[in-house]
Design a protein around this motif. Structure first.
Motif, PDB file in Angstrom:
ATOM      1  N   MET A   1       0.840  -1.186   0.000  1.00 48.92           N
ATOM      2  CA  MET A   1       0.000   0.000   0.000  1.00 48.92           C
ATOM      3  C   MET A   1       0.883   1.246   0.000  1.00 48.92           C
ATOM      4  SD  MET A   1      -3.275   0.649   2.536  1.00 48.92           S
ATOM      5  CE  MET A   1      -4.417  -0.645   2.105  1.00 48.92           C
ATOM      6  N   SER A   2       0.661   2.147  -0.965  1.00 47.34           N
ATOM      7  CA  SER A   2       1.462   3.377  -1.056  1.00 47.34           C
ATOM      8  C   SER A   2       1.161   4.307   0.107  1.00 47.34           C
ATOM      9  CB  SER A   2       1.171   4.098  -2.368  1.00 47.34           C
ATOM     10  OG  SER A   2       1.594   3.334  -3.472  1.00 47.34           O
ATOM     11  N   LYS A   3       2.202   5.029   0.538  1.00 42.03           N
ATOM     12  CA  LYS A   3       2.051   5.994   1.622  1.00 42.03           C
ATOM     13  C   LYS A   3       1.996   7.402   1.030  1.00 42.03           C
ATOM     14  CE  LYS A   3       4.493   5.141   5.380  1.00 42.03           C
ATOM     15  NZ  LYS A   3       5.674   4.878   6.247  1.00 42.03           N
ATOM     16  N   LEU A  18      -9.184  12.054   1.941  1.00 40.91           N
ATOM     17  CA  LEU A  18      -9.018  11.222   3.137  1.00 40.91           C
ATOM     18  C   LEU A  18     -10.175  10.250   3.314  1.00 40.91           C
ATOM     19  CD1 LEU A  18      -7.662  13.282   6.186  1.00 40.91           C
ATOM     20  CD2 LEU A  18      -6.587  11.363   5.028  1.00 40.91           C
ATOM     21  N   SER A  19     -11.391  10.745   3.204  1.00 39.91           N
ATOM     22  CA  SER A  19     -12.556   9.911   3.498  1.00 39.91           C
ATOM     23  C   SER A  19     -12.815   8.864   2.429  1.00 39.91           C
ATOM     24  CB  SER A  19     -13.800  10.787   3.671  1.00 39.91           C
ATOM     25  OG  SER A  19     -14.112  11.471   2.475  1.00 39.91           O
ATOM     26  N   LYS A  20     -12.515   9.184   1.172  1.00 40.01           N
ATOM     27  CA  LYS A  20     -12.848   8.269   0.076  1.00 40.01           C
ATOM     28  C   LYS A  20     -11.709   7.327  -0.321  1.00 40.01           C
ATOM     29  CE  LYS A  20     -16.522  11.036  -1.935  1.00 40.01           C
ATOM     30  NZ  LYS A  20     -16.669  11.935  -0.787  1.00 40.01           N
ATOM     31  N   LEU A  21     -10.469   7.715  -0.016  1.00 39.51           N
ATOM     32  CA  LEU A  21      -9.333   6.883  -0.448  1.00 39.51           C
ATOM     33  C   LEU A  21      -8.555   6.282   0.719  1.00 39.51           C
ATOM     34  CD1 LEU A  21      -7.900   9.125  -3.348  1.00 39.51           C
ATOM     35  CD2 LEU A  21      -9.686   7.364  -3.459  1.00 39.51           C
ATOM     36  N   ASN A  22      -9.053   6.447   1.927  1.00 37.91           N
ATOM     37  CA  ASN A  22      -8.315   6.018   3.108  1.00 37.91           C
ATOM     38  C   ASN A  22      -8.084   4.513   3.159  1.00 37.91           C
ATOM     39  OD1 ASN A  22      -7.092   6.970   5.659  1.00 37.91           O
ATOM     40  ND2 ASN A  22      -8.603   5.615   6.598  1.00 37.91           N
ATOM     41  N   ASN A 198     -15.863  13.223  -8.170  1.00 39.82           N
ATOM     42  CA  ASN A 198     -15.221  12.777  -9.410  1.00 39.82           C
ATOM     43  C   ASN A 198     -13.760  13.206  -9.471  1.00 39.82           C
ATOM     44  OD1 ASN A 198     -17.436  11.421 -10.406  1.00 39.82           O
ATOM     45  ND2 ASN A 198     -18.232  13.199 -11.494  1.00 39.82           N
ATOM     46  N   LEU A 199     -13.462  14.383  -8.949  1.00 40.64           N
ATOM     47  CA  LEU A 199     -12.063  14.822  -8.894  1.00 40.64           C
ATOM     48  C   LEU A 199     -11.248  13.859  -8.038  1.00 40.64           C
ATOM     49  CD1 LEU A 199      -9.769  16.794  -9.456  1.00 40.64           C
ATOM     50  CD2 LEU A 199     -10.625  18.237  -7.591  1.00 40.64           C
ATOM     51  N   THR A 200     -11.807  13.438  -6.928  1.00 40.22           N
ATOM     52  CA  THR A 200     -11.122  12.479  -6.054  1.00 40.22           C
ATOM     53  C   THR A 200     -10.892  11.155  -6.783  1.00 40.22           C
ATOM     54  OG1 THR A 200     -12.103  13.500  -4.091  1.00 40.22           O
ATOM     55  CG2 THR A 200     -11.246  11.271  -3.838  1.00 40.22           C
ATOM     56  N   ARG A 201     -11.885  10.700  -7.549  1.00 40.80           N
ATOM     57  CA  ARG A 201     -11.725   9.460  -8.334  1.00 40.80           C
ATOM     58  C   ARG A 201     -10.609   9.615  -9.362  1.00 40.80           C
ATOM     59  NH1 ARG A 201     -17.609   9.872  -8.511  1.00 40.80           N
ATOM     60  NH2 ARG A 201     -18.513   8.383  -7.040  1.00 40.80           N
ATOM     61  N   ILE A 202     -10.558  10.766 -10.011  1.00 40.73           N
ATOM     62  CA  ILE A 202      -9.532  11.013 -11.030  1.00 40.73           C
ATOM     63  C   ILE A 202      -8.144  11.056 -10.393  1.00 40.73           C
ATOM     64  CG2 ILE A 202      -8.658  12.752 -12.646  1.00 40.73           C
ATOM     65  CD1 ILE A 202     -11.680  13.405 -13.206  1.00 40.73           C
TER      66      ILE A 202
END
Length: 289
Positions: A1-3, A18-22, A198-202
């Motif tokens: 897992m990347s840091k 933080l909330s969506k990719l944690n 969507n920005l977070t997904r990208i």
């Protein structure tokens, strides 16, 4: 897992990341204020100097730095230039030096305000500074490009439901209309913002696919801020009559800013081939979820 070392973790975009990719990455968030995300690994930053930041990096050993922290208040940046330069440029410069020293990938959240030459500007078009906020962003971009090879610069403007203490432009519109408050939105300033989800997904896709370079990120269809407000009102069945058409040209009390920030996003669309992410109506529909 990347840091990932994430700056601005208490802000609108940082909170979303933080909330969506944690669950996909190991994060250490750098924040400048308290927020609701106490469960995530964050520290309140004390200063922006090289030695202090280097100590944090040595302790955490990140693979990637996502630099989302910035003072985005145009008026405050114009008045308090020294403070703005420290936050928006000196902070960036020191993180870039550290990234170069330890070969850390760097992702920089820039702005659509660097444009105003013609409709739907591409990444190859010349940038232009209209105010001190924009100037610090251009300085940061140039420093990154001059010192790093493994980087992504994301020129963007975003909206959506904020889970941070700070609220987004769309939050302001929605909350005002729900409270039956009149708001004045400019019909002579245009942009093509993307929903923060969507920005977070990208950003996640950019990380996974090791995508480097400068990218415009927004929706395909641009519009004025006034028309954007009307679309939000209709999408959420709110009364659009509380939105009053205004013009930036009439507001001599505000600092100069670009009147047309609509960006050509064809470069990122060729890499991330998911047209839905860049569709305006789909991005607006996420406001109701």
């Amino acid at each position: 897992m990347s840091k990932i070392l994430l700056t601005g973790s208490s802000g609108i975009l940082g909170s979303s990341i933080l909330s969506k990719l944690n669950d996909k990455y190991i994060f250490l968030g750098l924040k400048n204020r308290n927020n609701i995300h106490q469960k995530y690994n964050q520290i309140k930053i004390k200063n922006f100097n090289f030695k202090y930041l280097k100590k944090i990096v040595i302790g955490f050993k990140p693979d990637i730095i996502i630099h989302a922290a910035a003072n985005t208040n145009i008026e405050d940046c114009q008045i308090n230039k020294k403070k703005c330069k420290k936050v928006n440029f000196e902070f960036t410069k020191n993180l870039v030096k550290i990234s170069k020293l330890y070969n850390i990938r760097f992702i920089f959240i820039s702005t659509d305000q660097v444009y105003n030459r013609k409709l739907y500007q591409t990444e190859k078009d010349k940038t232009k500074s209209f105010n001190y906020y924009t100037e610090t962003k251009i300085l940061s971009e140039n420093f990154i490009k001059s010192n790093l090879k493994n980087y992504a610069i994301l020129r963007t403007n975003f909206f959506g439901r904020s889970i941070a203490l700070k609220k987004s432009f769309s939050d302001f519109i929605i909350n005002s209309l729900k409270n039956l408050k009149k708001i004045f939105l400019f019909d002579d300033i245009c942009f093509n913002p993307i929903n923060i989800d969507n920005l977070t997904r990208i950003i996640d896709m950019i990380i996974k696919n090791q995508i480097n370079g400068v990218f415009n990120i927004g929706v395909t269809q641009g519009l004025s801020k006034y028309k954007f407000g009307i679309k939000i009102a209709k999408k959420l069945n709110l009364n659009p009559n509380f939105i009053i058409k205004d013009y930036f040209l009439n507001r001599r009390d505000l600092s100069d800013r670009p009147s047309d920030m609509r960006m050509d996003i064809s470069k990122i669309k060729k890499i991330i081939k998911k047209n839905k992410l860049f569709n305006l109506n789909y991005n607006l529909s996420l406001l109701s979820k």
